[in-house]
Design an enzyme around this catalytic site. Structure first.
Site, PDB file in Angstrom:
ATOM      1  CB  CYS A 256       2.120   0.837  -7.313  1.00  0.00           C
ATOM      2  SG  CYS A 256       3.130  -0.289  -6.341  1.00  0.00           S
ATOM      3  CB  ALA A 258      -4.686   4.060  -7.449  1.00  0.00           C
ATOM      4  N   GLY A 261      -3.278   6.091 -14.457  1.00  0.00           N
ATOM      5  CA  GLY A 261      -2.722   6.675 -15.689  1.00  0.00           C
ATOM      6  C   GLY A 261      -1.979   5.648 -16.534  1.00  0.00           C
ATOM      7  CG  ASP A 280      -3.068   1.781  -5.357  1.00  0.00           C
ATOM      8  OD1 ASP A 280      -2.221   2.280  -6.115  1.00  0.00           O
ATOM      9  OD2 ASP A 280      -3.201   2.146  -4.164  1.00  0.00           O
ATOM     10  CG  ASP A 307       0.282  -4.709   1.322  1.00  0.00           C
ATOM     11  OD1 ASP A 307       1.222  -4.282   0.602  1.00  0.00           O
ATOM     12  OD2 ASP A 307       0.353  -4.767   2.565  1.00  0.00           O
ATOM     13  CG  ASP A 324       4.314   4.483 -11.363  1.00  0.00           C
ATOM     14  OD1 ASP A 324       5.460   4.961 -11.452  1.00  0.00           O
ATOM     15  OD2 ASP A 324       3.282   5.166 -11.404  1.00  0.00           O
ATOM     16  CB  CYS A 378       7.069  10.699  -9.975  1.00  0.00           C
ATOM     17  SG  CYS A 378       6.121  10.499  -8.475  1.00  0.00           S
TER      18      CYS A 378
HETATM   19  C1  SAM Z   1       3.094   6.694  -7.919  1.00  0.00           C
HETATM   20  S1  SAM Z   1       1.533   6.188  -7.401  1.00  0.00           S
HETATM   21  C2  SAM Z   1       1.008   5.257  -8.783  1.00  0.00           C
HETATM   22  C3  SAM Z   1       0.544   6.074  -9.962  1.00  0.00           C
HETATM   23  C4  SAM Z   1      -0.083   5.207 -11.035  1.00  0.00           C
HETATM   24  N1  SAM Z   1       0.803   4.165 -11.477  1.00  0.00           N
HETATM   25  C5  SAM Z   1      -0.521   5.998 -12.248  1.00  0.00           C
HETATM   26  O1  SAM Z   1       0.152   5.997 -13.259  1.00  0.00           O
HETATM   27  O2  SAM Z   1      -1.589   6.628 -12.174  1.00  0.00           O
HETATM   28  C6  SAM Z   1       1.935   4.948  -6.259  1.00  0.00           C
HETATM   29  C7  SAM Z   1       0.736   4.137  -5.796  1.00  0.00           C
HETATM   30  O3  SAM Z   1       1.248   3.075  -4.991  1.00  0.00           O
HETATM   31  C8  SAM Z   1       0.234   2.744  -4.076  1.00  0.00           C
HETATM   32  N2  SAM Z   1       0.836   1.908  -3.019  1.00  0.00           N
HETATM   33  C9  SAM Z   1       1.514   2.294  -1.921  1.00  0.00           C
HETATM   34  N3  SAM Z   1       1.879   1.226  -1.196  1.00  0.00           N
HETATM   35  C10 SAM Z   1       1.433   0.134  -1.867  1.00  0.00           C
HETATM   36  C11 SAM Z   1       1.461  -1.263  -1.615  1.00  0.00           C
HETATM   37  N4  SAM Z   1       2.039  -1.754  -0.519  1.00  0.00           N
HETATM   38  N5  SAM Z   1       0.877  -2.085  -2.505  1.00  0.00           N
HETATM   39  C12 SAM Z   1       0.266  -1.601  -3.609  1.00  0.00           C
HETATM   40  N6  SAM Z   1       0.186  -0.290  -3.888  1.00  0.00           N
HETATM   41  C13 SAM Z   1       0.766   0.574  -3.034  1.00  0.00           C
HETATM   42  C14 SAM Z   1      -0.304   4.080  -3.627  1.00  0.00           C
HETATM   43  O4  SAM Z   1      -1.608   3.947  -3.096  1.00  0.00           O
HETATM   44  C15 SAM Z   1      -0.268   4.873  -4.944  1.00  0.00           C
HETATM   45  O5  SAM Z   1      -1.527   4.857  -5.551  1.00  0.00           O
END
Ligand code: SAM
EC number: 2.1.1.176
Length: 440
Positions: A256, A258, A261, A280, A307, A324, A378
């Site tokens: 996960c 995007a 970071g 992502d 996904d 994450d 978070c």
């Molecule tokens: C907390 S953010 C991640 C922040 C990232 N790790 C960073 O450090 O910049 C959670 C991410 O999970 C993604 N997400 C949500 N559902 C998901 C899924 N089923 N599969 C993959 N990614 C997913 C969202 O699009 C979002 O970008």
């Protein structure tokens, strides 16, 4: 209309109330009004100060509006909020805040409200919050901590002693937390270069490799940022990525990822050797990962749309996986003011828990025997954190919790099912992480 930061902030606040997504709304309005430099920064500061303190601002304004704020035109409502925010939190003299607000009623063709704006603001700017009486503790938190009812009740239930402290906390000491790209310069060298370039302050943070700095404008406009010498990332968030302990030559998956970071930190630790898959589900956000990776100059990262609730045979078995997870965000109220007012409906929460749980199951299947899985969020919601880990371990007895090599900063609450940063205890964002190893 001549460039006017106050008008831009009010226009963005009106749209925010209708459409949501604070950062997108503000960016669009700043571009539309062609604001640059200090005007842009001032408009942004008004906008975010209103969102951060809206509960307090509205409570004060309503003391002087017998029919309430809801009955006003949206533009007049935001003019009042923006002016009170400037006087109360931004060191703008009351007379300037009020006079400019009255002028804005003409800019927005609401001149008939100028008398009301003038009268209400003169009283509101001098209101003493110490004299306020609240119906109950939840209302006190909603007003003094500027939160919606659901968030106030969540904090009251789970963190009764710290609830107001959490709501009024400023993460990372009010500084911008950065991560030095150690392939270009370490944290000490980054501090030195930033100070030489004229930033207000720069010093090493609590988490190894982190830097806390204060910039005049946006960090993203600094030449060292453009050269890929650092990226902006909260200290607690860096800690989660450090717990992955990515090594040169590993195959690592950030499920996960995007806007990227933690991917950048993992890529840096791998020193260009091995393969990092940064995934992502949101296609448009995968673009953010690609541009961040390109700016930093990492060649061994593949960013892809995936996904993670479903298996993907195209992903390889990995030595290390970071989940994450998408979460309620209740640990980063200071950075994302919209979260303060979000409704915490049970159905949506259950759906979120199910998503987190499926992503963890995907990770379990993808990880090689002996590999490391780090789960992080978070939020400070036990259901998304310790309880999620406990349920995962019950489904996957092949995993056990391990203690990562990096030292946890003082104040972290370390338990059987992971480590928690509560902002009032650590000074960092609210954050949770748990490192687990898959046995043979
Ligand atoms: C907390 S953010 C991640 C922040 C990232 N790790 C960073 O450090 O910049 C959670 C991410 O999970 C993604 N997400 C949500 N559902 C998901 C899924 N089923 N599969 C993959 N990614 C997913 C969202 O699009 C979002 O970008």
């Amino acid at each position: 209309m001549a460039a006017n930061p106050r008008a831009a902030a009010v226009a963005a606040l009106v749209r925010q109330e209708q459409d949501g997504f604070s950062n997108l709304v503000l960016d669009a309005e700043l571009r539309r009004q062609k604001l640059e430099g200090r005007d842009k920064a001032f408009a942004g500061a008004i906008f975010y100060t209103v969102l951060e303190h809206q509960g307090t601002l509205d409570f004060i304004l309503e003391q002087f509006l017998p029919k309430g704020l809801a009955r006003l035109d949206p533009q007049v409502r935001e003019i009042l909020r923006a002016a009170l925010a400037q006087a109360r939190y931004m060191q703008v003299p009351v007379s300037a805040a009020v006079n400019e607000a009255v002028k804005l009623t003409r800019t927005f063709k609401k001149a008939s409200a100028s008398g009301l704006v003038n009268a209400v603001l003169r009283k509101a700017c001098n209101y003493d919050l110490e004299t306020a009486r609240f119906r109950n503790e939840t209302q006190r938190l909603m007003v003094l901590g500027s939160a919606g009812q659901d968030v106030a009740e969540f904090l009251r239930t789970h963190y009764p002693e710290e609830a107001l402290g959490i709501l009024t906390h400023t993460a990372d000491g009010g500084c911008t937390s950065l991560r030095a790209n150690c392939l270009k310069m370490d944290a000490a060298a980054l501090c030195e270069k930033l100070l030489e370039s004229g930033v207000k302050s720069a010093q090493p943070g609590l988490v190894p490799g982190s830097v806390l700095a204060k910039f005049e404008g946006s960090p993203a406009e600094h030449p060292l940022f453009k050269e890929g010498c650092f990226h902006v990332e909260g200290q607690a968030s860096q800690l989660a990525a450090l717990c992955v302990e990515a090594k040169p030559g590993d195959t690592v998956i950030d499920l996960c990822a995007a806007p990227g970071g933690k991917t950048l930190l993992l890529a840096e630790e791998m020193q260009g050797q091995g393969a990092l898959y940064s995934c992502d589900v949101a296609e448009h956000r995968v673009g953010l990962i690609r541009s961040a990776v390109e700016r930093m100059g990492f060649a061994h990262v593949t960013a892809l749309c995936n996904d993670a609730t479903r298996p993907n045979p195209k992903l390889p078995a990995a030595d290390r996986i970071l989940v994450d997870a998408p979460c309620s965000g209740l640990g980063i109220l200071a950075k994302k003011p919209d979260i303060r007012y979000k409704t915490l409906e049970k159905a949506r929460h259950d759906e979120l828990l199910a998503t987190q749980s499926s992503i963890l199951d995907t990770a379990a299947a993808l990880l090689k025997a002996g590999g490391r899985l780090v789960y992080s969020t978070c939020t400070i919601d036990p259901a998304e954190n310790e309880e999620q880990v406990a349920a995962f371990l019950a489904r996957h007895p092949e995993f056990r919790v391990v203690r990562p090599a990096v030292a946890f900063p003082d104040g972290m609450t370390v338990g059987e099912h992971g480590a928690l940063s509560v902002p009032t205890r650590t000074g960092m964002d609210g954050f949770f992480l748990c490192a687990m190893q898959k046995t043979q």
